[in-house]
Design an enzyme around this catalytic site. Structure first.
Site, PDB file in Angstrom:
ATOM      1  N   HIS A 164      27.289  40.386 -65.935  1.00  0.00           N
ATOM      2  CA  HIS A 164      26.776  40.068 -67.266  1.00  0.00           C
ATOM      3  C   HIS A 164      28.138  39.284 -67.752  1.00  0.00           C
ATOM      4  O   HIS A 164      29.295  39.854 -67.915  1.00  0.00           O
ATOM      5  CB  HIS A 164      26.675  41.260 -68.252  1.00  0.00           C
ATOM      6  N   ARG A 211      24.419  36.924 -79.156  1.00  0.00           N
ATOM      7  CA  ARG A 211      24.393  35.231 -78.775  1.00  0.00           C
ATOM      8  C   ARG A 211      22.902  34.834 -79.440  1.00  0.00           C
ATOM      9  O   ARG A 211      22.745  33.567 -79.872  1.00  0.00           O
ATOM     10  CB  ARG A 211      24.614  35.110 -77.179  1.00  0.00           C
TER      11      ARG A 211
END
Length: 528
Positions: free
Chosen positions: A248, A271
């Site tokens: 990740h 995000r």
């Protein structure tokens, strides 16, 4: 009615249990932890579904075919189309099922990395993984009390072996509980998760299949040691995609413990709401909403550390719960202006402003230098507040044996763009279990512990790992013995040792969590 054994108490196992109960089976759920939930409780971005009621009400033109295409593109040539079709095709039904059966609020929809449509669902309060998991967990525990002949839940019960008959079919499991080896019989659904925290010795799956990742930190709970894969392969099961370990791109670095092996995950939603990734010079270097493996690769390729994930005021307000949570844990820091942020980064304010201006121009022209296609509304300005965190990349079918969730290979391929409830794949397994179609250790809702008043100064003295008191909503709790069982990890509790943890607790938990799962921890009330 026949008993089906579900191994693992995360979202995959809980969804499997509820689906099997709906199909008329009895369920024995075995979980090696003292508190169910697994990694699913940490999922903070949401749950993906295409063609859901929420999407339809919002006018989002999504469907299973588009979701399939997004997933296929993300996984590239390495995943199995038949499994992707099951998951994406039933994804909308799965989200609707959670809303209808458990009364969950999944009224917000966002577009995250790898998705061409907004399909990541979450509610208005708390974190979706925890909300979804707790709802299923509590319902199953209620059934274990009201219908003990149909539902049994054994915690701290580690399955060590799958049992087979002469034909090779799985007939049950062998497990260790309270120091004793016991057996249970019936078809088995493995829902034990992955092995990204398998830092064990010679049999470590992570070290064997991806040794280059062995020294990386992980955001997985320390229970993710590949138990399901190991016991299945021990009886001849063929593994698939064991080398496909996803890194990740955004694991949160604790400034106080930058080299800690276990990290908190920076939710993809950070995000998704418009957060930007900047390197040490204050430059963007990637489309923040690209697939995880792509973003990770760009972080490594850029190599200009530290990498910061930056949310402006609008993005912060849109995902306020997360920001408060991370700031409270010291994993994110708030800055009241762009100038203050630039000073922290060690760059000139004019340079940071230039980065913001370039991004704003790209949003306006819908032409981003890094290929970003989907933008959040609102301009980036130096006259704003920011929440900032430092990042690190972090054969032959066997009858009677099924898999649910992360332990099942063949779906993700080289990458996965989504977090997903597993009820759909269990539905498929449930159809094959149709023809095949023991007591929960309930604690009283009240504590027998002494409830003497205590002063804040008294609580402050108990601030070590082997002696921890905390204050929650005016109650004093001795949580020392609860540390190993806390699904969020012991660090989340240690951070508040000897302190008032009310605000953080209420952000994450329903008030009934304490009387239901830790009644004996209450030792007193706070003196007024």
């Amino acid at each position: 009615m026949s008993q089906v054994i579900v191994v693992g108490g995360g979202l995959a196992g809980l969804s499997a249990a509820h689906t099997l109960l709906e199909r008329g089976a009895n369920v024995l759920l075995l979980d090696k932890q003292g508190f169910m939930g697994g990694n699913s409780t940490k999922a903070t971005s949401g749950i993906n579904g295409a063609g859901t009621q929420t999407q339809q009400e919002a006018g989002i033109p999504d469907n299973a075919k588009i979701f399939f295409e997004d997933t296929k593109k993300s996984a590239r040539e390495l995943a199995r189309d038949d499994l992707i079709r099951v998951l994406t095709g039933r994804s909308g039904d799965a989200v609707n099922w959670l809303q209808d059966k458990f009364g969950l609020d999944l009224s917000k929809v966002a577009r995250l990395g790898g998705h061409s449509q907004p399909r990541t669902h979450r509610g208005n309060a708390q974190f979706p993984g925890m909300v979804i998991t707790y709802a299923q967990m509590e319902r199953l525990e209620d059934l274990a009390v009201s219908q003990p002949d149909r539902v049994k839940i054994y915690k701290k019960s580690r399955v060590t072996k799958l049992l087979k008959d002469e034909s090779g079919a799985v007939t049950g499991v062998e497990y260790v509980r309270n120091g004793k080896t016991e057996t249970a019989y019936g078809p088995v659904v493995l829902a034990t998760g992955g092995y990204a925290a398998d830092f064990t010795g010679g049999d470590s799956l992570l070290k064997k299949h991806r040794p280059e990742y062995y020294d990386l930190p992980t955001t997985n709970g320390d229970h993710c040691t590949g138990d399901g894969q190991k016991i299945a392969m021990a009886i001849g099961a063929s593994a698939i995609d064991l080398e496909k370990v996803q890194v990740h791109p955004t694991g949160l670095v604790d400034p106080n413990e930058p080299d800690a092996k276990v990290k908190f995950l920076a939710a993809e939603a950070l995000r998704g709401v418009g957060g930007l990734l900047l390197d040490k010079n204050g430059d963007r270097f990637v489309d923040e909403l690209q697939h995880r493996d792509y973003v990770t690769g760009k972080i490594w390729e850029n190599g200009k550390y530290p990498i910061r994930l930056i949310l402006n005021g609008q993005a912060s307000s849109e995902i306020e719960w997360h920001c408060k949570h991370y700031v409270g844990r010291g994993l994110m820091k708030r800055f009241d202006s762009g100038e203050a942020l630039a000073k922290e980064m060690g760059i000139k304010p004019e340079y940071l402003k230039k980065t913001f201006d370039t991004y704003n121009a790209g949003v306006k022209a819908k032409k981003d230098p890094f290929g970003k296609k989907y933008f959040s509304s609102g301009e980036w300005s130096m006259n704003d507040y920011f929440n900032v965190a430092i990042m690190t990349p972090d054969g032959k079918p066997i009858s009677g044996l099924f898999a649910s969730g992360e332990v099942a290979g063949g779906v993700h391929g080289a990458n996965r763009p989504w977090w997903f409830t597993t009820s759909a794949i269990v539905e498929k397994a449930g159809g094959r279990l149709g023809a095949l179609v023991g007591q929960f250790e309930s604690k009283p809702a009240t504590s027998s512990a002494s409830t003497q008043p205590a002063a804040t100064s008294d609580v402050a003295k108990h601030n070590k790992k082997d002696d921890i008191w905390v204050i929650v909503n005016g109650q004093v709790l001795d949580v020392t013995s609860f540390l190993p069982d806390h699904p969020g990890g012991e660090k989340a509790i240690i951070l508040y040792a000897g302190r008032d943890a009310t605000e953080e607790f209420n952000m994450l938990h329903d008030p009934k969590v304490i009387p239901r799962y830790a009644p004996d921890a209450v030792i007193g009330t706070l003196k007024k």
